[in-house]
Design an enzyme around this catalytic site. Structure first.
Site, PDB file in Angstrom:
ATOM      1  N   LYS A 135      28.941  22.000  33.478  1.00 57.60           N
ATOM      2  CA  LYS A 135      27.543  22.001  33.898  1.00 57.60           C
ATOM      3  C   LYS A 135      26.917  23.333  33.512  1.00 57.60           C
ATOM      4  O   LYS A 135      27.531  24.384  33.640  1.00 57.60           O
ATOM      5  CB  LYS A 135      27.488  21.785  35.413  1.00 57.60           C
ATOM      6  CG  LYS A 135      26.115  21.849  36.054  1.00 57.60           C
ATOM      7  CD  LYS A 135      26.234  21.585  37.552  1.00 57.60           C
ATOM      8  CE  LYS A 135      24.922  21.857  38.285  1.00 57.60           C
ATOM      9  NZ  LYS A 135      25.041  21.645  39.744  1.00 57.60           N
ATOM     10  N   LYS A 144      26.633  18.039  32.382  1.00 52.94           N
ATOM     11  CA  LYS A 144      25.505  18.040  33.311  1.00 52.94           C
ATOM     12  C   LYS A 144      24.602  19.235  33.054  1.00 52.94           C
ATOM     13  O   LYS A 144      24.926  20.355  33.431  1.00 52.94           O
ATOM     14  CB  LYS A 144      26.015  18.066  34.758  1.00 52.94           C
ATOM     15  CG  LYS A 144      24.887  18.064  35.809  1.00 52.94           C
ATOM     16  CD  LYS A 144      25.467  18.043  37.219  1.00 52.94           C
ATOM     17  CE  LYS A 144      24.383  18.184  38.280  1.00 52.94           C
ATOM     18  NZ  LYS A 144      24.916  18.163  39.660  1.00 52.94           N
ATOM     19  N   ASP A 169      30.688  20.486  42.886  1.00 52.81           N
ATOM     20  CA  ASP A 169      30.129  21.346  41.844  1.00 52.81           C
ATOM     21  C   ASP A 169      30.521  22.786  42.160  1.00 52.81           C
ATOM     22  O   ASP A 169      29.979  23.392  43.090  1.00 52.81           O
ATOM     23  CB  ASP A 169      28.604  21.209  41.791  1.00 52.81           C
ATOM     24  CG  ASP A 169      28.151  19.860  41.241  1.00 52.81           C
ATOM     25  OD1 ASP A 169      28.885  18.868  41.417  1.00 52.81           O
ATOM     26  OD2 ASP A 169      27.061  19.806  40.642  1.00 52.81           O
TER      27      ASP A 169
END
Length: 317
Positions: A217, A253, A154
Site C-alpha cells: 500500500k 492499494k 494495514d
C-alpha cells in the site's frame, strides 16, 4: 477469485539492490495513463461501479465514534443510491465496498454493523500512522485488532530502516507482523512519500513481499505526499517482478489524496495495463479512499438522470 496466499521467502537483497529506477521514464509513463484513452457513457459507468467494489471505505479521525462507524458501515452495505442502481439495471446486484477500515478500538462496532454483509473489516495497526512504537507494542496492537474481529490489517513500516538501507531489520519487523496477523490478511503501508527515492520504493516493496505481505500500500494518507502514479507504477513493477520469481499474486492499494471519479478510472487503467484484468478485482486491488465514493455516486447519477446532484446528496456516511 481464489489464489494462493503469499508465504514469503527468505530475504534476498539481490532482487532489489542495484535495481535501477529511472524517475524520468517512470514519470513519462505515468503521464500517459488516462491521456491516451478514455472511457465514456455505459463503459465509464461500468468502470466506476467496479471501483466501488474496490474501495476500502475509511474513517481514521481522532473524533471517530461508534455511531460514525455504524453510518459508514451502512454506506458500505449500500454504497450507491437505490434509484441509481435501478437506472443502471443493477438492482439486486448486492454491490458493496471492498471493506471498511477503522482504528482498532472501532473494529468491534464495524464487525457488528457489517454482520451478514460479507464486507470485511480492516484495521490499521502498529502505531499508525508513524509506526514509531516499540515492536512488541505494535505486535500486540495487531493481535488486539484481530481478536476484535478484523479480517485485514494495514500495518506501517519503520521508514528509518528504508532510509538507512537496513533491509534485514525491515524484513524481520514485517515478518513478525505477518505472523501476528495470523489468518488476517496483511497490507504493508510503505509511506512512500517519506522514502525519498523511487529506488527505495522498489526495495521496500520487495522486502515487504518477501516478508509475507498480502498487499502493498502506498500511504497512510497522513503524509504530505500520498499516492502518485509514478510511485504506483514502480510498486506494480516490483509486484510483477516478485510474482514472476515466486508465483505469488500480491495485491496493491493506493491510498491518500484520491477524491475524484476520474482518479478511480485512471488508477484502474494503470492496473489493467500493467497487470491485466485479474488486478481489477477487490482481492488484488483496493482504493484507500472515502470521499472518492461521493463523486463516483454523483457521476453515476448523472449517467442515469442527465443531472448532477449536489455533493451533499451523496454523503459518505
Amino acid at each position: 477469485m481464489e489464489h494462493a496466499r503469499n508465504e514469503g521467502m527468505p530475504l534476498a537483497t539481490e532482487m532489489f539492490e542495484g535495481h535501477a529506477v529511472n524517475r524520468s521514464a517512470a514519470e513519462r509513463r505515468a503521464a500517459t495513463i488516462g491521456a491516451r484513452r478514455s472511457v465514456k457513457k455505459a463503459y465509464q459507468a461500468a468502470w466506476l461501479v467496479n471501483a466501488v467494489r474496490c474501495i476500502d471505505l475509511t474513517t481514521l479521525a481522532g473524533d471517530d465514534t461508534a455511531a460514525r462507524v455504524r453510518r459508514l458501515c451502512a454506506k458500505a452495505r449500500n454504497p450507491i443510491a437505490p434509484h441509481v442502481m435501478d437506472g443502471l439495471g443493477l438492482a439486486g446486484m448486492g454491490l458493496t465496498t471492498g471493506a471498511v477500515c477503522v482504528y482498532p478500538t472501532m473494529v468491534v462496532h464495524a464487525v457488528r454493523a457489517l454482520e451478514g454483509s460479507g464486507v470485511p473489516v480492516a484495521s490499521v495497526a502498529t502505531g499508525f500512522p508513524a509506526g514509531l512504537m516499540p515492536l512488541h507494542l505494535r505486535l500486540e496492537e495487531i493481535r488486539y485488532a484481530v481478536g476484535e474481529g478484523a479480517q485485514e490489517i494495514d500495518i506501517v513500516i519503520t521508514r528509518e530502516h528504508v532510509l538507512t538501507g537496513n533491509w534485514q531489520a525491515l524484513y524481520d519487523e514485517i515478518a513478525a507482523m505477518r505472523e501476528a496477523c495470523g489468518e488476517a490478511h496483511m497490507k504493508a503501508i510503505l509511506a512512500t512519500g517519506d522514502l525519498q527515492t523511487l529506488g527505495n520504493v522498489y526495495a521496500a516493496s520487495m522486502v515487504a513481499m518477501q516478508a509475507g505481505a498480502d498487499f502493498i500500500k502506498t500511504s497512510t494518507g497522513k503524509e504530505s505526499v500520498n499516492a502518485t502514479l509514478p510511485v504506483g507504477l514502480i510498486m506494480l513493477r516490483a509486484l510483477r517482478d516478485y510474482g514472476q520469481a515466486t508465483g505469488y499474486r500480491i495485491g496493491f492499494k493506493p491510498a491518500g489524496g484520491m477524491k475524484s471519479a476520474k482518479e478511480a478510472l485512471i488508477w484502474q487503467m494503470l492496473m489493467k495495463e500493467e497487470l491485466g484484468r485479474d488486478w481489477l478485482q477487490p482481492d488484488l486491488f483496493r482504493f484507500g479512499a472515502s470521499s472518492m465514493l461521493g463523486d463516483i455516486e454523483r457521476q453515476l447519477e448523472h449517467h442515469v438522470t442527465g443531472r448532477y446532484a449536489a455533493s451533499s446528496r451523496h454523503a459518505t456516511a
